[in-house]
Write a protein that holds these residues in place. Structure first.
Motif, PDB file in Angstrom:
ATOM      1  N   ILE A  16       7.359  -0.593  10.469  1.00 14.76           N
ATOM      2  CA  ILE A  16       8.612  -1.155   9.940  1.00 14.76           C
ATOM      3  C   ILE A  16       8.479  -2.659   9.736  1.00 14.76           C
ATOM      4  O   ILE A  16       8.912  -3.209   8.712  1.00 14.76           O
ATOM      5  N   LEU A  17       7.868  -3.346  10.700  1.00 15.56           N
ATOM      6  CA  LEU A  17       7.694  -4.792  10.583  1.00 15.56           C
ATOM      7  C   LEU A  17       6.810  -5.160   9.397  1.00 15.56           C
ATOM      8  O   LEU A  17       7.057  -6.164   8.714  1.00 15.56           O
ATOM      9  N   ASP A  18       5.811  -4.337   9.115  1.00  9.46           N
ATOM     10  CA  ASP A  18       4.869  -4.644   8.032  1.00  9.46           C
ATOM     11  C   ASP A  18       5.427  -4.308   6.661  1.00  9.46           C
ATOM     12  O   ASP A  18       5.069  -4.967   5.672  1.00  9.46           O
ATOM     13  N   ASN A  19       6.305  -3.312   6.559  1.00  9.35           N
ATOM     14  CA  ASN A  19       6.708  -2.797   5.247  1.00  9.35           C
ATOM     15  C   ASN A  19       8.172  -3.030   4.886  1.00  9.35           C
ATOM     16  O   ASN A  19       8.541  -2.861   3.727  1.00  9.35           O
ATOM     17  N   PHE A  20       8.986  -3.377   5.867  1.00  9.63           N
ATOM     18  CA  PHE A  20      10.419  -3.513   5.585  1.00  9.63           C
ATOM     19  C   PHE A  20      10.955  -4.882   5.990  1.00  9.63           C
ATOM     20  O   PHE A  20      12.132  -5.011   6.319  1.00  9.63           O
ATOM     21  N   ALA A  21      10.109  -5.882   5.956  1.00  9.09           N
ATOM     22  CA  ALA A  21      10.542  -7.230   6.336  1.00  9.09           C
ATOM     23  C   ALA A  21      11.691  -7.752   5.465  1.00  9.09           C
ATOM     24  O   ALA A  21      12.642  -8.338   5.996  1.00  9.09           O
ATOM     25  N   PRO A  22      11.671  -7.579   4.122  1.00  9.11           N
ATOM     26  CA  PRO A  22      12.799  -8.056   3.314  1.00  9.11           C
ATOM     27  C   PRO A  22      14.121  -7.391   3.691  1.00  9.11           C
ATOM     28  O   PRO A  22      15.169  -8.054   3.727  1.00  9.11           O
ATOM     29  N   LEU A  23      14.092  -6.087   3.973  1.00  6.12           N
ATOM     30  CA  LEU A  23      15.318  -5.392   4.373  1.00  6.12           C
ATOM     31  C   LEU A  23      15.831  -5.919   5.704  1.00  6.12           C
ATOM     32  O   LEU A  23      17.040  -6.138   5.873  1.00  6.12           O
TER      33      LEU A  23
END
Length: 294
Positions: A16-23
């Motif tokens: 989640i930290l690697d792929n959803f940072a903008p969200l």
């Protein structure tokens, strides 16, 4: 054969930290704006004005005796030097409750209208309610850092189940006669929900909101461990220094705020529900009376 659930959770968090940072940044910005806005408004209000607002609310919603208690209790909070800390805690509670209502009320309505949704959501609510409160601080801090935002998010997760459950329960317990009367007058599904089911379910919904506020108040104190601020800092300082007096002062301030919020929100549910029920009965009985007269 063993299953290492912890490693799986760690991998999911890293993903989640690697792929959803903008969200995550967007969620933090929205919740931060709400929390900081409420906190700025409360801290900018002078203590005499804030005390007068609480006293007038208590007098209007509960009565003279409780208004006198509110005045004396908040005067004590101010003279302990904890007025600003109480306002910070109140801002976190209000922001958390607002977010919990925005998410929880529609979810409770969806559960009431669909048994499938209820079957899926109910185990999630069980998990949210039974998970130790301290566990929520770990992912909140990892995803959103330290400060009021992760504290608010952890508080929302911890405190949201009551408003979801009691919204679902209240709508399901609306008398069949009311629903049949609404259908007889040609109500559409949204009209039936907003003009019949929700007004009659309001006592249960307000009880859920009341419990959400109480859980929020308990959680924001714990959230001081990740920098949420407010009264929690006072209690945490007392624990770290083994200072019984400081911890007791923080605890008394929390109790005072809890009692005031509890009584005011309880009175809102009872009075408003009774008023709306009377209006609905008047509207449904008037056509029947006119038909009988004719």
């Amino acid at each position: 054969m063993t299953f290492d659930i912890g490693d799986g959770v760690d991998n999911a968090v890293n993903y989640i930290l690697d792929n959803f940072a903008p969200l995550l940044d967007f969620i933090a910005a929205v919740i931060g704006a709400v929390t900081n806005g409420i906190q700025a408004a409360l801290l900018a209000t002078p203590m005499p004005v804030g005390l007068a607002i609480f006293v007038l609310l208590s007098l209007w919603r509960v009565g003279f005796g409780f208004a006198a208690f509110t005045a004396a209790a908040l005067w004590l909070v101010d003279h302990m030097g904890l007025w600003s800390a109480v306002m910070e805690t109140l801002s976190l509670v209000l922001a958390s409750t607002l977010v919990a209502m925005l998410v929880g009320l529609p979810l409770g309505i969806a559960m009431a209208r669909s048994d499938r949704v209820a079957a899926v959501v109910r185990p999630v609510l069980d998990l949210m309610q039974t998970m130790p409160a301290f566990v929520y601080l770990i992912p909140a801090a990892m995803f959103f850092g330290l400060g009021a935002v992760p504290g608010t998010i952890a508080t929302v997760i911890f405190s949201m189940p009551p408003v979801v459950r009691l919204t679902n329960l209240g709508i399901r317990q609306v008398h069949v006669e009311y629903i049949e009367a609404g259908n007889a007058f040609g109500c559409t599904a949204p009209q039936l929900l907003f003009k019949v089911q929700l007004p009659n379910a309001m006592p249960s919904i307000m009880a859920g909101i009341n419990q959400t506020i109480m859980l929020s108040l308990s959680m924001v104190v714990i959230a001081s461990m990740i920098g949420a601020g407010g009264i929690g800092n006072t209690v945490l300082t007392g624990i770290q220094r083994l200072d019984v007096g400081t911890g007791f002062e923080g605890g008394i301030a929390v109790v005072i705020l809890a009692v005031i919020l509890d009584r005011i929100t309880q009175s809102l549910g009872k009075e408003r529900a009774g008023l709306w029920r009377t209006v609905f009965r008047t509207r449904t009985q008037a056509p029947a009376a006119s038909i009988a007269t004719a």
